[in-house]
Motif scaffolding. Structure first.
Motif, short mmCIF file in Angstrom:
data_model
loop_
_atom_site.label_atom_id
_atom_site.label_comp_id
_atom_site.label_asym_id
_atom_site.label_seq_id
_atom_site.Cartn_x
_atom_site.Cartn_y
_atom_site.Cartn_z
N GLN A 81 -20.27 -23.11 -24.80
CA GLN A 81 -20.28 -21.58 -24.60
C GLN A 81 -19.35 -20.95 -23.40
O GLN A 81 -18.92 -20.03 -23.39
CB GLN A 81 -21.65 -20.88 -24.39
N PHE A 82 -19.54 -21.74 -22.14
CA PHE A 82 -19.00 -21.43 -20.99
C PHE A 82 -17.75 -22.30 -20.43
O PHE A 82 -17.00 -22.04 -19.43
CB PHE A 82 -19.88 -21.38 -19.86
N GLY A 83 -17.44 -23.45 -21.11
CA GLY A 83 -16.12 -24.42 -21.13
C GLY A 83 -16.47 -25.13 -19.85
O GLY A 83 -15.50 -25.87 -19.34
N GLN A 84 -17.59 -25.31 -19.16
CA GLN A 84 -17.81 -26.05 -18.09
C GLN A 84 -19.29 -26.55 -17.98
O GLN A 84 -20.27 -25.79 -18.74
CB GLN A 84 -17.46 -25.57 -16.79
N ALA A 85 -19.66 -27.53 -17.26
CA ALA A 85 -21.14 -27.72 -17.04
C ALA A 85 -21.86 -26.90 -16.09
O ALA A 85 -21.35 -26.03 -15.36
CB ALA A 85 -21.29 -29.33 -16.59
N MET A 86 -23.01 -26.94 -16.16
CA MET A 86 -23.77 -25.95 -15.53
C MET A 86 -23.60 -26.14 -13.96
O MET A 86 -23.76 -27.31 -13.56
CB MET A 86 -25.32 -25.91 -15.88
N THR A 87 -23.55 -25.00 -12.91
CA THR A 87 -23.19 -25.62 -11.69
C THR A 87 -24.47 -24.99 -11.06
O THR A 87 -25.26 -24.42 -11.43
CB THR A 87 -22.02 -24.65 -11.17
N THR A 88 -24.57 -25.31 -9.77
CA THR A 88 -25.61 -25.19 -8.83
C THR A 88 -25.46 -23.52 -8.80
O THR A 88 -26.63 -22.72 -8.81
CB THR A 88 -25.19 -25.50 -7.18
N GLU A 89 -24.62 -22.70 -8.76
CA GLU A 89 -24.47 -21.09 -8.65
C GLU A 89 -25.21 -20.76 -9.96
O GLU A 89 -25.93 -19.81 -9.82
CB GLU A 89 -22.96 -20.80 -8.54
N ASP A 90 -24.86 -21.39 -11.05
CA ASP A 90 -25.64 -20.94 -12.34
C ASP A 90 -27.13 -21.11 -12.23
O ASP A 90 -27.78 -20.14 -12.71
CB ASP A 90 -25.10 -21.89 -13.39
N ILE A 91 -27.49 -22.25 -11.72
CA ILE A 91 -28.88 -22.59 -11.78
C ILE A 91 -29.54 -21.36 -10.87
O ILE A 91 -30.54 -20.77 -10.97
CB ILE A 91 -29.31 -23.69 -10.84
N ASP A 92 -28.89 -21.20 -9.50
CA ASP A 92 -29.47 -19.95 -8.48
C ASP A 92 -29.54 -18.73 -9.42
O ASP A 92 -30.57 -18.00 -9.19
CB ASP A 92 -28.33 -19.93 -7.46
N LYS A 93 -28.66 -18.35 -10.17
CA LYS A 93 -28.64 -17.09 -10.91
C LYS A 93 -29.65 -16.95 -11.91
O LYS A 93 -30.58 -16.00 -11.97
CB LYS A 93 -27.22 -17.02 -11.63
#
Length: 278
Positions: A81-93
């Motif tokens: 869906q996003f073209g990359q692995a989940m990031t720390t910033e994604d987890i924060d959101k």
């Protein structure tokens, strides 16, 4: 025989430390799991299933979101869906979306599980201290604790997953903080009761007896109405599903719900009298 009659008037057990959701309140542990599904949807319009949300249950909620993101099925869909692995910033959101939802809805799941208040009060009557700890952060506990008190649940001490700088489960720090604050002199005289693997591991790491719950908690995933109306075959299937996961943590005892705890208390008292240790 009533629950009270199964317990003596004195105990060698100094403290019992309970988890919250799926153990004392919120039959089936639905408050956190359903909110995780909503938080992923709200934060990123990303779908996870209730089963995926349940898999890392018992650890702190930020870490829980990270762990969900690492589940192969979730990681694959996220990448697509996003073209990359989940990031720390994604987890924060996602965590930022999770917190207000959880605070708003946790009181809807604050009612104690069947016989929980009676069991706890009987333990108190024997001089046993009641500790508690949770994968919920303090902001959520500050809402849940007074809501549960309205139903009559009053633990002697409470630790939230973000109260201690050392971190949460499966490390022993929350359980040991309870022991310290409750004045426990020997951790072998303590019992940790939980419905998820990290909570049982926490108890082991703290040197305590451990009791896993099969039907009221996260692993069975039954609602209270499901439980009440299920036939024996359905309960057996749910019980074995939970048992297969809980056995990984090697709990000293596995029981269906907190209603079955008094018999465990009697057996641990017997074992302590014989000089046994967890």
């Amino acid at each position: 025989m009533t629950l009270k009659q199964t317990l003596d008037t004195h105990s060698a057990i100094q403290a019992v430390i309970f988890d919250w959701a799926g153990t004392i309140v919120d039959f089936g542990s639905f408050a956190p799991t359903t909110i995780f599904v909503e938080a992923f949807k709200l934060g990123f319009d990303f779908e996870i299933t209730l089963d995926e949300a349940r898999q890392p249950m018992g650890i702190g909620k930020w870490d829980h979101i990270q762990a969900v993101g690492r589940i192969p099925s979730v990681a694959s869909r996220w990448q697509a869906q996003f073209g990359q692995a989940m990031t720390t910033e994604d987890i924060d959101k996602i965590y930022a979306a999770f917190m207000p939802l959880q605070i708003a809805k946790v009181t809807d799941h604050a009612e104690p599980i069947l016989n929980a208040v009676e069991v706890v009060n009987n333990l108190k009557a024997k001089g046993i201290k009641i500790g508690s700890c949770s994968g919920y952060p303090r902001q959520v506990m500050d809402v849940l604790v007074p809501a549960a008190a309205q139903y009559g649940y009053y633990p002697d001490y409470i630790v939230a997953t973000d109260d201690l700088p050392q971190g949460g489960r499966p490390a022993p720090f929350m359980a040991l903080k309870n022991a310290i604050e409750l004045g426990v002199t020997n951790v072998k005289c303590c019992i940790k009761v939980d419905d998820a693997v990290p909570g049982i591991e926490e108890g082991h790491n703290a040197g305590m007896w451990t009791v896993g719950l099969l039907l009221s908690g996260n692993e069975a995933g039954l609602t209270y109405q499901d439980y009440l109306h299920a036939d024996q075959a359905t309960l057996h299937s749910a019980r074995e599903k939970a048992r297969s996961k809980m056995l990984a943590a090697k709990p000293h005892y596995l029981i269906d719900t907190i209603s079955d705890l008094p018999q465990v208390i009697v057996d641990i008292e017997r074992r302590l009298a014989l000089g046994e240790k967890p």
